[in-house]
Design a protein around this motif. Structure first.
Motif, mmCIF file in Angstrom:
data_model
loop_
_atom_site.group_PDB
_atom_site.id
_atom_site.type_symbol
_atom_site.label_atom_id
_atom_site.label_comp_id
_atom_site.label_asym_id
_atom_site.label_seq_id
_atom_site.Cartn_x
_atom_site.Cartn_y
_atom_site.Cartn_z
ATOM 1 N N GLU A 124 -96.455 23.260 17.281
ATOM 2 C CA GLU A 124 -97.678 23.240 17.825
ATOM 3 C C GLU A 124 -97.792 22.353 19.174
ATOM 4 O O GLU A 124 -98.076 22.546 20.342
ATOM 5 N N LEU A 125 -97.142 21.018 18.915
ATOM 6 C CA LEU A 125 -97.001 19.853 19.827
ATOM 7 C C LEU A 125 -96.112 20.583 20.888
ATOM 8 O O LEU A 125 -96.559 20.263 22.190
ATOM 9 N N ALA A 126 -94.933 20.976 20.650
ATOM 10 C CA ALA A 126 -94.046 21.502 21.808
ATOM 11 C C ALA A 126 -94.625 22.563 22.580
ATOM 12 O O ALA A 126 -94.509 22.676 23.772
ATOM 13 N N LEU A 127 -95.421 23.348 21.873
ATOM 14 C CA LEU A 127 -96.100 24.590 22.714
ATOM 15 C C LEU A 127 -97.235 24.154 23.732
ATOM 16 O O LEU A 127 -97.267 24.402 24.743
ATOM 17 N N GLN A 128 -97.947 23.089 23.207
ATOM 18 C CA GLN A 128 -98.919 22.419 24.068
ATOM 19 C C GLN A 128 -98.325 21.617 25.395
ATOM 20 O O GLN A 128 -98.959 21.858 26.462
ATOM 21 N N ILE A 129 -97.423 21.085 24.767
ATOM 22 C CA ILE A 129 -96.794 20.276 25.991
ATOM 23 C C ILE A 129 -96.057 21.201 27.138
ATOM 24 O O ILE A 129 -96.070 20.782 28.131
ATOM 25 N N ASN A 130 -95.664 22.215 26.657
ATOM 26 C CA ASN A 130 -94.784 23.219 27.443
ATOM 27 C C ASN A 130 -95.818 24.357 28.178
ATOM 28 O O ASN A 130 -95.342 25.121 28.800
ATOM 29 N N GLY A 131 -97.086 23.921 27.915
ATOM 30 C CA GLY A 131 -98.127 24.706 28.501
ATOM 31 C C GLY A 131 -98.244 26.310 27.827
ATOM 32 O O GLY A 131 -98.960 27.133 28.414
ATOM 33 N N VAL A 132 -97.784 26.380 26.781
ATOM 34 C CA VAL A 132 -97.934 27.799 26.110
ATOM 35 C C VAL A 132 -98.979 27.745 25.296
ATOM 36 O O VAL A 132 -99.468 26.856 24.593
ATOM 37 N N THR A 133 -99.996 28.885 25.629
ATOM 38 C CA THR A 133 -101.073 29.277 24.557
ATOM 39 C C THR A 133 -100.952 30.118 23.609
ATOM 40 O O THR A 133 -100.202 31.024 23.851
ATOM 41 N N MET A 134 -101.407 29.722 22.250
ATOM 42 C CA MET A 134 -101.558 30.355 21.145
ATOM 43 C C MET A 134 -102.723 31.275 21.016
ATOM 44 O O MET A 134 -103.842 30.877 21.427
#
Length: 73
Positions: free
Chosen positions: A59-69
């Motif tokens: 979740e951290l990596a997704l948020q830092i890389n600007g990916v929305t779930m």
């Protein structure tokens, strides 16, 4: 999920760990890169996740890389 991460809440070492996590490195790889023991990195990772209010490194990596779930129901 529109959680904004407050990276200023992290220590310098926690921020380094978070940056490497976001690049896909695991705990042992981060430990080797930073010259620290894996249990130390694990503790810093847990502390950073708690401070940033995220439940996992993914979740951290997704948020830092600007990916929305999105929920898929």
């Amino acid at each position: 999920m529109t959680n904004t991460l407050d990276l200023d809440a992290l220590t310098r070492r926690e921020r380094a760990v978070v940056e490497l996590l976001a690049q896909g490195y695991g705990t042992k790889e981060i430990a080797a890169r930073l010259g620290r023991a894996a249990p130390t990195i694990s503790t810093q990772k847990k502390s950073a996740l708690r401070k940033l209010k995220v439940s996992s490194a993914v979740e951290l990596a997704l948020q830092i890389n600007g990916v929305t779930m999105r929920n898929s129901e």
